[in-house]
Scaffold this motif. Structure first.
Motif, PDB file in Angstrom:
ATOM      1  N   VAL A 236       6.055 -16.073   0.111  1.00 53.09           N
ATOM      2  CA  VAL A 236       5.030 -15.400  -0.820  1.00 53.09           C
ATOM      3  C   VAL A 236       4.937 -13.813  -0.147  1.00 53.09           C
ATOM      4  N   THR A 237       4.765 -12.998  -0.876  1.00 48.83           N
ATOM      5  CA  THR A 237       4.663 -11.456  -0.254  1.00 48.83           C
ATOM      6  C   THR A 237       3.457 -10.877  -1.067  1.00 48.83           C
ATOM      7  N   PHE A 238       2.642  -9.750  -0.069  1.00 50.12           N
ATOM      8  CA  PHE A 238       1.464  -9.324  -0.276  1.00 50.12           C
ATOM      9  C   PHE A 238       1.874  -7.901  -0.430  1.00 50.12           C
ATOM     10  N   ASP A 239       0.905  -7.179  -1.050  1.00 47.98           N
ATOM     11  CA  ASP A 239       0.893  -5.532  -1.266  1.00 47.98           C
ATOM     12  C   ASP A 239      -0.082  -5.207  -0.025  1.00 47.98           C
ATOM     13  N   SER A 240      -0.105  -3.926   0.040  1.00 48.89           N
ATOM     14  CA  SER A 240      -0.767  -3.404   1.340  1.00 48.89           C
ATOM     15  C   SER A 240      -2.588  -3.573   0.982  1.00 48.89           C
ATOM     16  N   SER A 241      -2.823  -4.230  -0.276  1.00 46.23           N
ATOM     17  CA  SER A 241      -4.148  -4.264  -0.530  1.00 46.23           C
ATOM     18  C   SER A 241      -4.582  -5.862   0.008  1.00 46.23           C
ATOM     19  N   GLY A 242      -3.345  -6.513   0.305  1.00 46.79           N
ATOM     20  CA  GLY A 242      -3.629  -7.914   0.556  1.00 46.79           C
ATOM     21  C   GLY A 242      -3.656  -8.752  -0.715  1.00 46.79           C
ATOM     22  N   ASN A 243      -2.986  -8.365  -1.741  1.00 40.59           N
ATOM     23  CA  ASN A 243      -2.755  -9.235  -2.998  1.00 40.59           C
ATOM     24  C   ASN A 243      -1.493  -9.717  -2.985  1.00 40.59           C
ATOM     25  N   LEU A 244      -1.592 -10.804  -3.584  1.00 44.16           N
ATOM     26  CA  LEU A 244      -0.171 -11.655  -3.902  1.00 44.16           C
ATOM     27  C   LEU A 244       0.624 -10.915  -4.791  1.00 44.16           C
ATOM     28  N   THR A 277      -4.497 -14.581  -0.598  1.00 42.34           N
ATOM     29  CA  THR A 277      -4.700 -13.212  -0.060  1.00 42.34           C
ATOM     30  C   THR A 277      -4.056 -13.169   1.258  1.00 42.34           C
ATOM     31  N   GLN A 278      -4.186 -11.986   1.649  1.00 47.04           N
ATOM     32  CA  GLN A 278      -3.705 -11.739   2.885  1.00 47.04           C
ATOM     33  C   GLN A 278      -4.593 -10.470   3.474  1.00 47.04           C
ATOM     34  N   TYR A 279      -5.729 -10.928   4.087  1.00 47.34           N
ATOM     35  CA  TYR A 279      -6.645  -9.695   4.557  1.00 47.34           C
ATOM     36  C   TYR A 279      -6.645 -10.079   6.097  1.00 47.34           C
ATOM     37  N   GLY A 280      -7.302  -9.056   6.711  1.00 46.28           N
ATOM     38  CA  GLY A 280      -7.468  -9.120   8.246  1.00 46.28           C
ATOM     39  C   GLY A 280      -8.552  -9.883   8.726  1.00 46.28           C
ATOM     40  N   GLN A 281      -8.468 -11.307   8.413  1.00 44.57           N
ATOM     41  CA  GLN A 281      -9.548 -12.311   8.805  1.00 44.57           C
ATOM     42  C   GLN A 281      -8.932 -13.389   9.116  1.00 44.57           C
TER      43      GLN A 281
END
Length: 411
Positions: A236-244, A277-281
């Protein structure tokens, strides 16, 4: 003549007392509708009689009317206590004939049929094993006496947050037994076709910024799932906003050994990672909803305002068991009282208009509640005193006529 007139008055007062006494006796009868005696005067008819000189010859009971007003609804703790709020009657089957009632005290019998206190079945639409209501025929309603069959898991709907600040694992290649080779593990419970519970383990391994590999295994020791030897399901890949961003749709198909036959066959599954998502948490689950269920035992049932009986099972599933129907009439006062809290249709009442609760001109239902009798005891006690005085007054008429006759005889 006055004897006959007074006797008719005595009979009328006695009939009034009978109706009032019946009301008082049924003050606590669920669904009972208060009755009243209606009287008409009587006159002798003759061609030569002048209208202005007519003298009445007494009274007669012309009708006993049940007044179909709404009774007070009281909550109970019984699942199959059902109150009608508004127009309509429950349909019951009595020796092959349809009868009608406002008494909503029902219970399942030993076969699961929903019946009233006299064993008359409640009629409505049945539901199949999937909870689909068949509105093609009206049948006696039934509470299932068997367990709800299990359903095998086909889809694991899940979403996660994968920590964007996690480093790439130093240990390679991935191994389920080496916690330093992946960033985040979790498990998803699934069911086989016999309702057996199993776990599918998921592992997320960070490749680089915005890219994660997803692995899966099952059993102990861990057996990789799918055709990949290591159990890799995809990336899975995400953009710079953390969206799939990929794959789209974010689903991965794989197979696991079928626990229902000891692994002789495979059970196909789909992992859906939509909304991950891919967020910094911190890494964690935001939703995990595998379908499928174990076998379930019926724990309770509820009745909706539309008459749908919904069963709740021990496995957390809910299923429609049937739907109650209501019958309304053009003239409910024309129904004949058959006793036992049921009525019969007559030519005077008109034909029953059967429909689901809440539809046009039909009331709604309230489960776990009953409609109380409409008898007002205070009013009935006052009516009782009035009827007693009527009886005494007519008795006095006879006594007076007797005195007059005695006077004439003594002359």
């Amino acid at each position: 003549m006055s004897y006959a007139t007074a006797l008719s008055g005595l009979y009328g007062a006695s009939s009034d007392l009978d109706v009032i006494s019946n009301n008082i006796a049924n003050a606590n009868t669920v669904g009972y509708k208060q009755s009243r005696a209606e009287f008409a005067d009587m006159y002798a008819s003759a061609l030569t009689t002048s209208v202005n000189n007519q003298i009445g010859i007494g009274t007669r009971l012309s009708n006993v009317q049940q007044i179909f007003t709404q009774g007070t609804i009281t909550a109970t703790d019984q699942d199959l206590d059902i109150a009608i709020n508004g127009n309509g009657f429950f349909e019951l089957s009595q020796n092959g004939s349809t009868v009608y009632s406002r008494n909503g005290q029902f219970r399942p019998d030993k076969t699961g049929a929903i019946v009233n206190a006299d064993g008359l079945p409640l009629m409505g639409y049945a539901a199949d094993s999937s909870g689909v209501i068949n509105k093609g025929s009206v049948v006696p309603l039934q509470i299932p006496t068997t367990d709800l069959a299990p359903t095998a898991t086909k889809k694991i709907a899940a979403s996660f947050n994968l920590n964007a600040q996690d480093p790439v694992p130093k240990a390679t290649p991935f191994s389920a037994s080496d916690s330093t080779s992946y960033n985040y593990p979790t498990t998803a419970p699934i069911y086989d076709s016999l309702g057996g519970s199993h776990d599918v383990s998921l592992y997320f391994v960070k490749n680089s910024v915005g890219s994660w590999d997803v692995y899966g295994s099952t059993g102990s020791p861990a057996t990789p799932v799918g055709p990949d030897p290591a159990g890799k399901l995809g990336t899975v890949t995400f953009d710079s906003s953390g969206n799939l961003t990929s794959p789209s749709p974010a689903t991965f198909a794989f197979n696991i050994p079928n626990g229902a036959d000891g692994g002789a066959t495979t059970q196909p599954l789909t992992l859906d990672l939509t909304n991950t998502t891919q967020y910094g948490q911190a890494n964690g689950i935001t939703a995990l909803n595998p379908d499928g269920s174990a076998a379930g035992q019926l724990q309770r049932y509820t009745v909706g305002s539309d008459g749908v009986i919904t069963g709740t099972y021990s496995n957390g599933q809910s299923l429609a068991l049937g739907q109650i129907l209501l019958a309304n009439f053009p003239n409910p006062d024309g129904l004949t009282d058959l006793g036992g809290n049921v009525y019969g249709q007559t030519a005077s009442s008109g034909t029953a208009q059967t429909s689901t609760p809440g539809s046009t001109n039909h009331g709604v239902l309230q489960g776990g509640a009953l409609e109380e009798s409409t008898v007002d005891l205070t009013s009935e006690l006052v009516n009782l005193i009035t009827a007693q005085r009527d009886y005494q007054a007519n008795s006095q008429s006879i006594k007076t006529q007797q005195t007059v006759d005695q006077t004439l005889i003594n002359l």
